[in-house]
Design a protein around this motif. Structure first.
Motif, PDB file in Angstrom:
ATOM      1  N   ILE A  46     -16.136  -5.226 145.936  1.00  0.00           N
ATOM      2  CA  ILE A  46     -15.047  -6.095 145.487  1.00  0.00           C
ATOM      3  C   ILE A  46     -14.330  -5.479 144.290  1.00  0.00           C
ATOM      4  CG2 ILE A  46     -14.500  -8.332 144.430  1.00  0.00           C
ATOM      5  CD1 ILE A  46     -16.733  -9.554 146.124  1.00  0.00           C
ATOM      6  N   ASN A  47     -15.098  -4.928 143.350  1.00  0.00           N
ATOM      7  CA  ASN A  47     -14.480  -4.282 142.190  1.00  0.00           C
ATOM      8  C   ASN A  47     -13.623  -3.089 142.621  1.00  0.00           C
ATOM      9  OD1 ASN A  47     -14.363  -4.096 139.153  1.00  0.00           O
ATOM     10  ND2 ASN A  47     -15.146  -2.056 139.607  1.00  0.00           N
ATOM     11  N   GLY A  48     -14.119  -2.328 143.603  1.00  0.00           N
ATOM     12  CA  GLY A  48     -13.350  -1.202 144.121  1.00  0.00           C
ATOM     13  C   GLY A  48     -12.046  -1.642 144.768  1.00  0.00           C
ATOM     14  N   ILE A  49     -12.105  -2.733 145.519  1.00  0.00           N
ATOM     15  CA  ILE A  49     -10.896  -3.277 146.159  1.00  0.00           C
ATOM     16  C   ILE A  49      -9.879  -3.693 145.088  1.00  0.00           C
ATOM     17  CG2 ILE A  49     -10.000  -5.225 147.511  1.00  0.00           C
ATOM     18  CD1 ILE A  49     -12.659  -5.061 149.134  1.00  0.00           C
ATOM     19  N   ALA A  50     -10.379  -4.298 144.005  1.00  0.00           N
ATOM     20  CA  ALA A  50      -9.494  -4.688 142.906  1.00  0.00           C
ATOM     21  C   ALA A  50      -8.833  -3.462 142.270  1.00  0.00           C
ATOM     22  CB  ALA A  50     -10.278  -5.470 141.847  1.00  0.00           C
ATOM     23  N   THR A  56      -1.534  -9.500 141.538  1.00  0.00           N
ATOM     24  CA  THR A  56      -2.038 -10.834 141.901  1.00  0.00           C
ATOM     25  C   THR A  56      -3.274 -10.721 142.771  1.00  0.00           C
ATOM     26  OG1 THR A  56       0.190 -11.767 141.802  1.00  0.00           O
ATOM     27  CG2 THR A  56      -1.463 -13.017 143.007  1.00  0.00           C
ATOM     28  N   GLU A  57      -3.229  -9.817 143.778  1.00  0.00           N
ATOM     29  CA  GLU A  57      -4.379  -9.614 144.668  1.00  0.00           C
ATOM     30  C   GLU A  57      -5.567  -9.058 143.892  1.00  0.00           C
ATOM     31  OE1 GLU A  57      -1.306  -8.789 145.264  1.00  0.00           O
ATOM     32  OE2 GLU A  57      -0.756  -9.035 147.379  1.00  0.00           O
ATOM     33  N   ALA A  58      -5.294  -8.131 142.963  1.00  0.00           N
ATOM     34  CA  ALA A  58      -6.372  -7.553 142.156  1.00  0.00           C
ATOM     35  C   ALA A  58      -7.055  -8.615 141.303  1.00  0.00           C
ATOM     36  CB  ALA A  58      -5.810  -6.441 141.271  1.00  0.00           C
ATOM     37  N   LEU A  59      -6.265  -9.478 140.681  1.00  0.00           N
ATOM     38  CA  LEU A  59      -6.836 -10.526 139.836  1.00  0.00           C
ATOM     39  C   LEU A  59      -7.649 -11.533 140.646  1.00  0.00           C
ATOM     40  CD1 LEU A  59      -3.838 -11.150 137.402  1.00  0.00           C
ATOM     41  CD2 LEU A  59      -6.036 -10.100 136.846  1.00  0.00           C
ATOM     42  N   LYS A  60      -7.239 -11.779 141.893  1.00  0.00           N
ATOM     43  CA  LYS A  60      -8.009 -12.677 142.771  1.00  0.00           C
ATOM     44  C   LYS A  60      -9.393 -12.084 143.046  1.00  0.00           C
ATOM     45  CE  LYS A  60      -4.212 -14.957 145.244  1.00  0.00           C
ATOM     46  NZ  LYS A  60      -3.493 -15.065 146.555  1.00  0.00           N
ATOM     47  N   GLU A  61      -9.433 -10.770 143.301  1.00  0.00           N
ATOM     48  CA  GLU A  61     -10.722 -10.107 143.555  1.00  0.00           C
ATOM     49  C   GLU A  61     -11.604 -10.161 142.310  1.00  0.00           C
ATOM     50  OE1 GLU A  61     -11.691  -9.203 146.449  1.00  0.00           O
ATOM     51  OE2 GLU A  61      -9.770  -9.384 147.488  1.00  0.00           O
ATOM     52  N   LEU A  62     -10.998  -9.954 141.149  1.00  0.00           N
ATOM     53  CA  LEU A  62     -11.758 -10.002 139.899  1.00  0.00           C
ATOM     54  C   LEU A  62     -12.275 -11.405 139.626  1.00  0.00           C
ATOM     55  CD1 LEU A  62      -9.552  -7.667 137.658  1.00  0.00           C
ATOM     56  CD2 LEU A  62     -11.800  -7.163 138.645  1.00  0.00           C
ATOM     57  N   TYR A  63     -11.506 -12.417 140.005  1.00  0.00           N
ATOM     58  CA  TYR A  63     -11.973 -13.797 139.875  1.00  0.00           C
ATOM     59  C   TYR A  63     -13.191 -14.034 140.762  1.00  0.00           C
ATOM     60  CZ  TYR A  63     -12.168 -18.876 140.202  1.00  0.00           C
ATOM     61  OH  TYR A  63     -12.610 -20.182 140.193  1.00  0.00           O
ATOM     62  N   ASN A  64     -13.153 -13.492 141.977  1.00  0.00           N
ATOM     63  CA  ASN A  64     -14.306 -13.618 142.882  1.00  0.00           C
ATOM     64  C   ASN A  64     -15.554 -12.999 142.270  1.00  0.00           C
ATOM     65  OD1 ASN A  64     -12.801 -14.908 144.874  1.00  0.00           O
ATOM     66  ND2 ASN A  64     -12.265 -13.000 145.909  1.00  0.00           N
TER      67      ASN A  64
END
Length: 225
Positions: free
Chosen positions: A136-140, A150-158
């Motif tokens: 998940i961190n890599g995807i962010a 926006t997509e990166a911050l969503k992954e970081l929230y997860n």
């Protein structure tokens, strides 16, 4: 009995080499770490210990990518692929994650995302929450590199949800640092500084020198913005 004792000695020597190499890497002594990871990986390969072999190769891939030595990265990737075909073992989620970072360093974000999706799928299939967090961190990271904040911050929230029940300092440090970089890109410098200082405090305990120095650079850079 003697052969078993010798085998244990060899295994212990490989374990020691890898641990020393990891300590050297944390200190930023990459040139000293490289031969130790290489020697350990050869010992593990002879024993058909593919898990530890791949861990050594992962660390080497990271080091060569950090140093932008992409010729060595290609050599390692080709060797791993040849061994997969020859020996028939499967790549781990962590290996796909490392390959993704190598691609990301070269700006190949679509390729990196493909590797990370494979890493995430393997991690979810085995319910390995640590590897899920790495993926998940890599995807962010990829989304940030592509300007998809926006997509990166969503992954970081997860990731924050996982951190409520998991203690993975290296991923938490990386995610905080990444989040701060995104805030800088969004001109939210006060929020970025807050996260860089949180990262600074964690790195004082974790003592990963090259990340510590990088974070200091970003702190100074943010104050200039």
């Amino acid at each position: 009995m003697e052969s078993e004792i010798e085998l244990n000695k060899i295994e212990n020597s490989a374990d020691r080499l890898m641990e020393v190499a990891k300590l050297l890497t944390d200190r930023g002594d990459f040139l000293l770490a490289i031969p130790k990871f290489s020697e350990a990986s050869e010992i593990y390969l002879k024993k058909h210990d593919y898990e530890n072999f791949l861990e050594c190769q992962n660390n080497l891939l990271r080091i060569f990518s950090e140093r932008e030595n992409f010729e060595e990265v290609h050599k390692l990737k080709d060797r791993i692929q040849d061994l997969v075909l020859k020996e028939g073992f499967e790549l781990s989620a962590k290996t796909y994650y490392t390959l993704a970072l190598c691609a990301a360093y070269r700006g190949q974000n679509e390729t990196a995302l493909d590797y990370l999706q494979k890493s995430l799928a393997i991690s979810l299939g085995t319910d390995n929450k640590k590897d899920i967090c790495y993926a998940i961190n890599g995807i962010a990271i990829c989304y940030k590199n592509m300007g998809k904040y926006t997509e990166a911050l969503k992954e970081l929230y997860n990731l924050q949800i996982f951190f409520q029940v998991l203690d993975i300092p290296e991923v938490k440090i990386a995610s905080l640092h990444l989040n701060a970089q995104i805030y800088n890109e969004l001109k939210k410098h006060d929020q970025a500084l807050e996260l860089f200082w949180q990262t600074f405090d964690m790195l004082r305990e974790k003592k990963i020198l090259h990340l510590y120095l990088r974070n200091l650079y970003y702190l100074g850079h943010t104050y200039l913005l």
